[in-house]
Design a protein around this motif. Sequence first.
Motif, PDB file in Angstrom:
ATOM      1  N   LEU A  37       8.432   0.943  -6.519  1.00  0.00           N
ATOM      2  CA  LEU A  37       6.955   1.019  -6.723  1.00  0.00           C
ATOM      3  C   LEU A  37       6.415   1.118  -7.988  1.00  0.00           C
ATOM      4  O   LEU A  37       6.390   2.245  -8.366  1.00  0.00           O
ATOM      5  CB  LEU A  37       6.225   1.632  -5.767  1.00  0.00           C
ATOM      6  CG  LEU A  37       6.586   1.252  -4.117  1.00  0.00           C
ATOM      7  CD1 LEU A  37       6.251   2.433  -3.292  1.00  0.00           C
ATOM      8  CD2 LEU A  37       6.156  -0.149  -3.746  1.00  0.00           C
ATOM      9  N   ARG A  41      -1.356   0.885  -7.786  1.00  0.00           N
ATOM     10  CA  ARG A  41      -1.063   1.445  -6.753  1.00  0.00           C
ATOM     11  C   ARG A  41      -2.358   1.937  -5.840  1.00  0.00           C
ATOM     12  O   ARG A  41      -3.335   2.415  -6.552  1.00  0.00           O
ATOM     13  CB  ARG A  41      -0.132   2.563  -6.243  1.00  0.00           C
ATOM     14  CG  ARG A  41       1.346   2.136  -6.731  1.00  0.00           C
ATOM     15  CD  ARG A  41       2.232   3.076  -7.095  1.00  0.00           C
ATOM     16  NE  ARG A  41       1.654   3.605  -8.496  1.00  0.00           N
ATOM     17  CZ  ARG A  41       2.261   4.620  -9.185  1.00  0.00           C
ATOM     18  NH1 ARG A  41       2.835   5.770  -8.456  1.00  0.00           N
ATOM     19  NH2 ARG A  41       1.859   4.800 -10.371  1.00  0.00           N
ATOM     20  N   ARG A  47       0.660   2.180  -1.783  1.00  0.00           N
ATOM     21  CA  ARG A  47       0.936   0.949  -1.720  1.00  0.00           C
ATOM     22  C   ARG A  47       0.515   0.066  -2.971  1.00  0.00           C
ATOM     23  O   ARG A  47      -0.526   0.316  -3.450  1.00  0.00           O
ATOM     24  CB  ARG A  47       0.560   0.213  -0.588  1.00  0.00           C
ATOM     25  CG  ARG A  47       1.350   0.635   0.720  1.00  0.00           C
ATOM     26  CD  ARG A  47       1.208  -0.063   1.860  1.00  0.00           C
ATOM     27  NE  ARG A  47       2.096   0.227   2.723  1.00  0.00           N
ATOM     28  CZ  ARG A  47       2.112   1.146   3.675  1.00  0.00           C
ATOM     29  NH1 ARG A  47       1.381   2.001   3.653  1.00  0.00           N
ATOM     30  NH2 ARG A  47       3.217   1.512   4.679  1.00  0.00           N
ATOM     31  N   GLU A  48       1.345  -0.827  -3.251  1.00  0.00           N
ATOM     32  CA  GLU A  48       0.795  -1.524  -4.460  1.00  0.00           C
ATOM     33  C   GLU A  48      -0.472  -2.419  -3.897  1.00  0.00           C
ATOM     34  O   GLU A  48      -0.496  -3.158  -3.230  1.00  0.00           O
ATOM     35  CB  GLU A  48       1.920  -2.522  -4.861  1.00  0.00           C
ATOM     36  CG  GLU A  48       3.077  -1.595  -5.672  1.00  0.00           C
ATOM     37  CD  GLU A  48       4.390  -2.581  -5.944  1.00  0.00           C
ATOM     38  OE1 GLU A  48       4.974  -2.399  -6.919  1.00  0.00           O
ATOM     39  OE2 GLU A  48       4.581  -3.540  -5.057  1.00  0.00           O
ATOM     40  N   ARG A  79      10.188   0.737  -1.936  1.00  0.00           N
ATOM     41  CA  ARG A  79       9.779   0.015  -0.618  1.00  0.00           C
ATOM     42  C   ARG A  79      11.110   0.136   0.488  1.00  0.00           C
ATOM     43  O   ARG A  79      12.148   0.352   0.153  1.00  0.00           O
ATOM     44  CB  ARG A  79       9.365  -1.460  -0.744  1.00  0.00           C
ATOM     45  CG  ARG A  79       8.437  -1.853  -1.743  1.00  0.00           C
ATOM     46  CD  ARG A  79       7.988  -3.360  -1.558  1.00  0.00           C
ATOM     47  NE  ARG A  79       7.399  -3.699  -2.693  1.00  0.00           N
ATOM     48  CZ  ARG A  79       7.704  -4.422  -3.879  1.00  0.00           C
ATOM     49  NH1 ARG A  79       8.871  -4.889  -3.908  1.00  0.00           N
ATOM     50  NH2 ARG A  79       6.992  -5.012  -4.520  1.00  0.00           N
TER      51      ARG A  79
END
Length: 259
Positions: A37, A41, A47-48, A79
């Motif tokens: 990643l 974020r 999370r992106e 991920r």
Amino acid sequence: MKSVVGTIFPPICPVTGAELDGDRALSPEAWDDLAFLTGPRCRQCGREISGVPAGDITLRCEACLSHPHLWTRGRAAFRYEGTGRRLVLSLKHGDRLDLVPLLAGWMHRAGPELVAEAELIAPVPLHWSRMMKRRYNQSAELARALARLAGKRAAYAPALIRRVRRTPSQDGRNRAGRIANVTGALALSAGAEKRLAGRRLLLIDDVMTTGATLDAAAALFLQAGATQVDVLVSALVNYNPAFYMRDDVIIEDLSDETD
């Protein structure tokens, strides 16, 4: 001696099974399939987020805006897919404790400021029955390695909370189902309040899906007087928000190995 052992027993890639040259941790094929990643974020779940400037970690994703977590900042290394998934499962169910330094190093790289600012580093606990079966808590091993890597051995705090009820797997449950599943499953250990009061805590787990278990743990830490809780995990599971963010409890017959 090390070179002799390496000649007789050459290192093997934990993902492909191929022999490794030199000090490589993974084969080239496994590296190519590892999804770190690295983009912009979400500040809370890690999370992106597409469509925002590179390196921006001040925004929150749609899921975290609609259902904010109890912790302040969240980071993950990669991920939960391909090589990342294989590595997590090898540690979790395959007795591959040799992977702990590798994963902990990637986690530290993903959230160095979280580790540096933490006064306590605590893992999500396992129920004693699962501990008997696995013989170790993979999250505790990652937390221990992170504390050691950061030169903060005294910050490692594996016994602040305990799992008092064995929960069924989180597999196939949406957000509401996961919250219901972990409600009442965790409890503070005796004397934890004294150690937590006024401290910043970093909560460690191997995998995050919706964050229900991490929220349950963060709630206990904050109620006990922790000033802030951050979260650092190895891997993030990609999920379907339309399913997971529903408020009615749903359990599907799915086969996924996260819990």
